[in-house]
Design a protein around this motif. Sequence first.
Motif: not given
Length: 253
Positions: A7-8, A31-32, A77-79, A129-132
């Motif tokens: 998870r991020v 998590a990251r 971009a990072a995760f 992002s969460m929906r995706a």
Amino acid sequence: MANLDGRVAIVTGAASGIGFAIARDLARQGARVAICDVADPTAAVATLRGEGADVVGVRADIADEEAVAAAHAAVVAAFGRIDILVNNAGLFTTITRAPFDQLDVAEWRRVIDVNVTGTYLFSRAVWPSMRAAGGGRIVNITSGSVWSAPAMMLHYVTSKGALTAMTRSMAREMGPDNITVNAVAPGFTISDGVLEHRHDMLATAAGRARSARALQRDQAPGDIVGAVAFLCGDGSAFVTGQTIVVDGGAVMR
Ligand SMILES: NC(=O)c1ccc[n+]([C@@H]2O[C@H](COP(=O)([O-])OP(=O)(O)OC[C@H]3O[C@@H](n4cnc5c(N)ncnc54)[C@H](O)[C@@H]3O)[C@@H](O)[C@H]2O)c1
């Protein structure tokens, strides 16, 4: 396998205090973690990297819509994804305590802007992002003061009351996207900010808080992380719109 492997998570206000303790615990759960703060997060990032965590730091004022958008983009971009947002950043330790009729209106507005609007802006920014990702977890750090209603900080208590209501209504709106929205309400906690700025409260409120609790001791940032981790993990998949009070049993509802 750790509870949050893969998870991020973004934790706002995590350069220090309760937010740092939450970020450290989520990292320990696998998590990251992105540490987002208006203050420089470099030292916090270095500490957690030293413990083997996969961590990035992003600098943003959560009340600034453009800065929040940039922070969200930097974490993606990072995760590559975002699963968890802990809205911890808030103005508490540096606010003026005064009778309600003597509060500075500019400070009132700033407290609402950071504690309420900033939480709204960050939640709105991560929603796509969460929906995706097929779902997500949002945890808002509110305050036991919503129930204990202390005098001398009406702006703060009002902001946390609004956040409690926002948690419920946002849970309703985000539920169809499999995103849970919950809150954790700490009692008076001996955080970095309290130790640095709140000598007035350490002298008075800390003792009152201890004696009001079923568990009569000081509250530390580490006391809060377990409830947050629960609300970020698989065990709370069907829990939303709720507030868990973590204060040693002062407020019981
Ligand atoms: N300490 C307590 O007794 C207590 C009790 C209940 C709730 N809380 C809540 O817990 C949260 C953390 O409290 P704490 O005691 O660790 O505070 P703290 O002052 O020690 O830390 C707050 C962190 O948030 C950051 N921050 C402040 N404004 C920001 C902004 N606009 N954008 C991004 N980051 C920002 C600060 O730089 C700091 O790193 C707050 O929301 C607070 O209201 C604290």
